[in-house]
Design an enzyme around this catalytic site. Structure first.
Site: not given
Ligand code: GLN
Length: 545
Positions: A384, A510, A512
């Site tokens: 990001c 993102h 994650e």
């Protein structure tokens, strides 16, 4: 179809006892027995969602597929269960009041006085039961944020009391998580705080069915008996939760303590199969027996608080296990990276991750870190804001566009290589107005991304306002920074790579958020693998000297 059963998890004595992990662990055990289970978090603060909270306040903001900005506990739920959550899984006091006030304005209460009881409590009850409505789940676990006795938790506790009464004993139960502190001067574990906290719950009309006791030392039979007697629960319902070396051990610890069996018994559900934790234990084995070790720098500005980057840290644990590698994370504050410190801080790393973030503070250090990783050919992943910094660094140092920047940091930059989307320019409200949730992305053939995902189209979760400025795409591409992932509808660039570098990837989304124990994120897995290879090369180079 059978009725959905409800489990409520409350907390007493102290905050930070790990209600989220206990809820997720119990859910894991029930899921591993074949029960369809989901978890919900009720947060007693007035923010409508945690999207407007600074990470220092409440840790990371976790984003779901449907674009809800939620509490980081939902991240644990998804990582443990490998099942998506949604807006319905996280409700705050702000959201409850917002909805009740909107109903009042629409005249839905037909002239009645709108009150905490019954209007706010009814709204809470509706939100809890929403997840069980379509019989999609056998069991809904609802975690009540905060600690019993807090003023702001009262409406939630009252809603739980009413629901428990309405649903009946077989269909709802309350698990109360408390602390049993060890007084080293006395050499003893103390049960009194738990007794008081159970009593506080009782004053609100709720009897805890199961006690989960956080402790640093084993609870003896005597202590268990005492807790059972004074807290009005069966002895088998006194569950010890001793400090664990990893949160991923907690499901097995709860299994050993029989948390799942007492739960099923209380809910009158069959307990005829044992939980299938094969895949989970396989992961644990790999996590605990690494064959290699790498050190990755996490460059961010909220590094003082571990919870700010929770999902990234967990994604590294999943990816480490997949590679049988121990991933040491070195948190590096980007504000302290500059020309003099950079070598010292970065040159020994096997991988550099530049973290997401907002605002100007610390960005120049992030740009310096990208440059170092790019020039020294250290594996690099930018997430990001980290991807945006990679684009700015390339524009400044390769394209020689002086003072290139994001308009977030410098509104009058001569080269806005990262800029606000047109739609974002009109926005005046900050809550829930970013590009959020899951968006499609098409991958370029022959890119690292395509190889890593093994797919041409992916979808990943976003949370940002600023974007790669396509006006600079040609220049960036021709000088060696390729756009390898493009949103098929908006043509926005989602991934950049520098093929001249062995592993340099920046992603606007993102990754994650989507990494789980059962399904480690491919990008993290590949990044850790690249770091492992880099570390081996470095070792060989030193040996050859
Ligand atoms: N501040 C940047 C933006 O809004 C990046 C956000 C992030 O890293 N999540 O676009």
């Amino acid at each position: 179809m059978a009725e959905t059963k409800y489990i409520f998890v409350t907390g007493g004595v102290s905050s930070s006892l790990g209600k989220g992990i206990i809820a997720a662990s119990l859910a894991k055990l029930l899921q591993a027995r074949g029960y369809k289970t989901t978890i919900q978090k009720l947060d007693p603060y007035i923010n409508v969602d945690p999207g407007t909270l600074n990470p220092y306040e409440h840790g990371e903001c976790y984003v779901t597929e449907d674009g809800a900005e939620t509490d980081l506990d939902l991240g644990h739920y998804e990582r443990f269960l490998n099942v998506n959550t949604s807006q319905a899984n996280n409700v705050t006091t702000g959201r409850i009041y917002q909805s009740v006030i909107e109903k009042e304005r629409r005249g839905e209460f037909l002239g009645k006085t709108v009150q905490v009881v019954p209007h706010i409590t009814n709204e809470i009850k509706e939100r809890i039961q929403l997840l069980g409505k379509n019989h999609e789940y056998d069991i809904v676990i609802t975690e009540i944020g905060g600690t019993v006795g807090d003023i702001e938790s009262l409406p939630y506790i009252e809603a739980v009391r009413q629901l428990k009464w309405e649903l009946g004993d077989d269909n709802a139960l309350v698990i109360h998580l408390t602390l049993v502190p060890f007084l080293s001067a006395a050499g003893e574990l103390k049960t009194k705080p738990t007794q008081h906290s159970v009593k506080t719950l009782m004053e609100s009309g709720i009897k805890a069915d199961i006690l989960v006791c956080r402790t640093e030392h084993e609870l003896s039979d005597d202590i268990r008996r005492k807790l059972a007697l004074f807290c009005n629960v069966k002895q088998e319902a006194v569950i010890q939760s001793i400090d664990a070396s990893t949160i991923y051990d907690v499901p097995n610890m709860m299994l050993e303590e029989g948390l799942d069996t007492v739960t099923l018994k209380k809910l009158a559900l069959p307990d005829d199969s044992s939980p299938n934790l094969t895949q989970w234990n396989e992961f644990l084995k790999r996590h605990k027996n690494p064959k290699h070790e790498v050190t990755i720098g996490l460059i961010g500005k909220y590094v003082e608080l571990q919870d700010s980057y929770k999902s990234i840290l967990e994604a590294f644990i999943h990816a480490g296990a997949a590679n049988e590698v121990k991933v040491n994370i070195e948190s590096i504050h980007s504000e302290f990276i500059n020309d003099t410190t950079i070598k010292n801080k970065i040159s020994h790393l096997d991988g550099v991750l530049v973290a997401p973030g907002f605002g100007e503070r610390g960005v120049e250090g992030k740009i310096d870190a990208v440059r170092f990783a790019r020039e020294q050919k250290i594996p690099f992943l930018g997430i990001c804001l980290g991807m945006q910094m990679a684009v700015i660094e390339f524009a400044r140092n390769v394209l020689k566009l002086k003072n290139a920047n994001s308009t977030e940091m410098d509104a009058s930059t001569p080269h806005p290589v990262i800029d606000l989307m047109e739609e974002q320019k009109e926005i005046t409200h900050l809550g829930g107005t970013m590009r959020l949730g899951s968006w499609k992305c098409e991958l370029k053939e022959g890119s690292i991304a395509e190889e890593v995902y093994g797919n041409k189209t992916i979808s990943e979760r976003h949370r940002h306002r600023y974007e790669y400025n396509n006006k600079y795409a040609e220049q960036l591409e021709s000088q060696g920074m390729l756009s390898t992932g493009i949103n098929p509808d908006t043509k926005l660039v989602e991934i950049v790579e520098v093929p001249e570098h062995p592993w340099f990837v920046g992603v606007q989304y993102h990754p994650e958020y989507k990494s789980t124990v059962a399904s480690p994120h491919p990008l993290f897995v590949a990044f850790v693998k690249a770091a492992k290879e880099y570390s081996k090369q470095q070792k060989n180079a030193t040996l050859a000297q």
